[in-house]
Design an enzyme around this catalytic site. Structure first.
Site, PDB file in Angstrom:
ATOM      1  N   HIS A 103       4.560 -31.720   8.193  1.00 18.94           N
ATOM      2  CA  HIS A 103       3.222 -31.275   8.605  1.00 18.94           C
ATOM      3  C   HIS A 103       2.233 -31.476   7.470  1.00 18.94           C
ATOM      4  O   HIS A 103       2.577 -31.379   6.294  1.00 18.94           O
ATOM      5  CB  HIS A 103       3.219 -29.803   9.046  1.00 18.94           C
ATOM      6  CG  HIS A 103       3.751 -28.849   8.034  1.00 18.94           C
ATOM      7  ND1 HIS A 103       5.092 -28.638   7.835  1.00 18.94           N
ATOM      8  CD2 HIS A 103       3.116 -28.035   7.145  1.00 18.94           C
ATOM      9  CE1 HIS A 103       5.265 -27.745   6.876  1.00 18.94           C
ATOM     10  NE2 HIS A 103       4.071 -27.368   6.435  1.00 18.94           N
ATOM     11  N   HIS A 105      -1.521 -29.995   6.256  1.00 21.29           N
ATOM     12  CA  HIS A 105      -2.553 -28.973   6.419  1.00 21.29           C
ATOM     13  C   HIS A 105      -3.913 -29.672   6.361  1.00 21.29           C
ATOM     14  O   HIS A 105      -4.147 -30.510   5.477  1.00 21.29           O
ATOM     15  CB  HIS A 105      -2.514 -27.970   5.264  1.00 21.29           C
ATOM     16  CG  HIS A 105      -1.233 -27.195   5.168  1.00 21.29           C
ATOM     17  ND1 HIS A 105      -1.125 -25.886   5.567  1.00 21.29           N
ATOM     18  CD2 HIS A 105       0.000 -27.543   4.712  1.00 21.29           C
ATOM     19  CE1 HIS A 105       0.113 -25.453   5.350  1.00 21.29           C
ATOM     20  NE2 HIS A 105       0.817 -26.447   4.837  1.00 21.29           N
TER      21      HIS A 105
HETATM   22  P1  5GP Z   1       4.310 -25.035   4.281  1.00 23.72           P
HETATM   23  O1  5GP Z   1       5.666 -25.352   4.870  1.00 23.72           O
HETATM   24  O2  5GP Z   1       3.403 -26.238   4.257  1.00 23.72           O
HETATM   25  O3  5GP Z   1       4.385 -24.362   2.948  1.00 23.72           O
HETATM   26  O4  5GP Z   1       3.613 -23.961   5.188  1.00 23.72           O
HETATM   27  C1  5GP Z   1       3.899 -23.728   6.532  1.00 23.72           C
HETATM   28  C2  5GP Z   1       2.641 -23.289   7.216  1.00 23.72           C
HETATM   29  O5  5GP Z   1       2.983 -22.942   8.551  1.00 23.72           O
HETATM   30  C3  5GP Z   1       1.951 -22.061   6.612  1.00 23.72           C
HETATM   31  O6  5GP Z   1       0.587 -22.373   6.350  1.00 23.72           O
HETATM   32  C4  5GP Z   1       2.080 -20.988   7.688  1.00 23.72           C
HETATM   33  O7  5GP Z   1       0.954 -20.161   7.749  1.00 23.72           O
HETATM   34  C5  5GP Z   1       2.266 -21.796   8.942  1.00 23.72           C
HETATM   35  N1  5GP Z   1       3.074 -21.137   9.954  1.00 23.72           N
HETATM   36  C6  5GP Z   1       4.234 -20.474   9.743  1.00 23.72           C
HETATM   37  N2  5GP Z   1       4.730 -20.005  10.914  1.00 23.72           N
HETATM   38  C7  5GP Z   1       3.856 -20.396  11.871  1.00 23.72           C
HETATM   39  C8  5GP Z   1       3.818 -20.214  13.292  1.00 23.72           C
HETATM   40  O8  5GP Z   1       4.689 -19.591  13.911  1.00 23.72           O
HETATM   41  N3  5GP Z   1       2.769 -20.765  13.957  1.00 23.72           N
HETATM   42  C9  5GP Z   1       1.782 -21.451  13.315  1.00 23.72           C
HETATM   43  N4  5GP Z   1       0.803 -21.948  14.069  1.00 23.72           N
HETATM   44  N5  5GP Z   1       1.774 -21.642  11.981  1.00 23.72           N
HETATM   45  C10 5GP Z   1       2.806 -21.109  11.275  1.00 23.72           C
END
Ligand code: 5GP
Length: 141
Positions: A103, A105
């Site tokens: 993913h 951001h």
């Molecule tokens: P990363 O893996 O890039 O560190 O962050 C994962 C991102 O996914 C975080 O910004 C967090 O807020 C988001 N996130 C985690 N769980 C969920 C979810 O259930 N739904 C959504 N829409 N975002 C999520």
């Protein structure tokens, strides 16, 4: 590298086993709102097919996701009258990754305004309103 886990939260979002606020999708990618937004309009772009991150993604997954990132970056710039857009991406736990489905951001930014701290649940009504502004912006392109 660890194998892709089909039970990760974004795989569940793709299968609609858990809800999400979607703003855009095409055959290869999905964009939906981050539930812990670090700026108003913070969204995530993912491929619809499995890969953990940039390190195991195929050229096709990478190119499809980047085209959607660009499209959504332009859409949020307009939707929020932003001054810039931060695009963030993390690889593996040591690289800051928490959800192991590739993913990116997309964070609209305004001059002089810092990102909010990570890990704080957002107001779902506000997030839904921001999603609507992004959909409107996309519809105008
Ligand atoms: P990363 O893996 O890039 O560190 O962050 C994962 C991102 O996914 C975080 O910004 C967090 O807020 C988001 N996130 C985690 N769980 C969920 C979810 O259930 N739904 C959504 N829409 N975002 C999520």
């Amino acid at each position: 590298m660890t194998a892709y886990d089909p039970e990760n939260i974004f795989a569940k979002i793709l299968r609609e086993e858990i809800p999400s606020i979607r703003v855009y999708e095409d055959d290869a990618t999905l964009a939906f709102m981050d539930i812990m937004p670090r700026s108003d309009g913070h969204l995530l772009v993912i491929p619809k097919t499995p890969c953990r991150n940039v390190l195991d993604a195929s050229p096709e997954q990478l190119s499809a996701v980047m085209l959607t990132v660009q499209k959504l970056g332009q859409a949020v710039l307009k939707a929020f009258d932003a001054d810039g857009v931060t695009i963030q991406q993390f690889n593996e736990a040591a690289g800051g990754q928490e959800v192991f489905h590739l993913h990116f951001h997309v964070l609209p930014r305004h001059e002089g305004l810092s990102l909010r701290a990570p890990g704080k649940m957002g107001d779902m009504e506000a997030i839904a309103a921001h999603a609507e502004e992004i959909r409107t912006s996309l519809a105008m392109t």
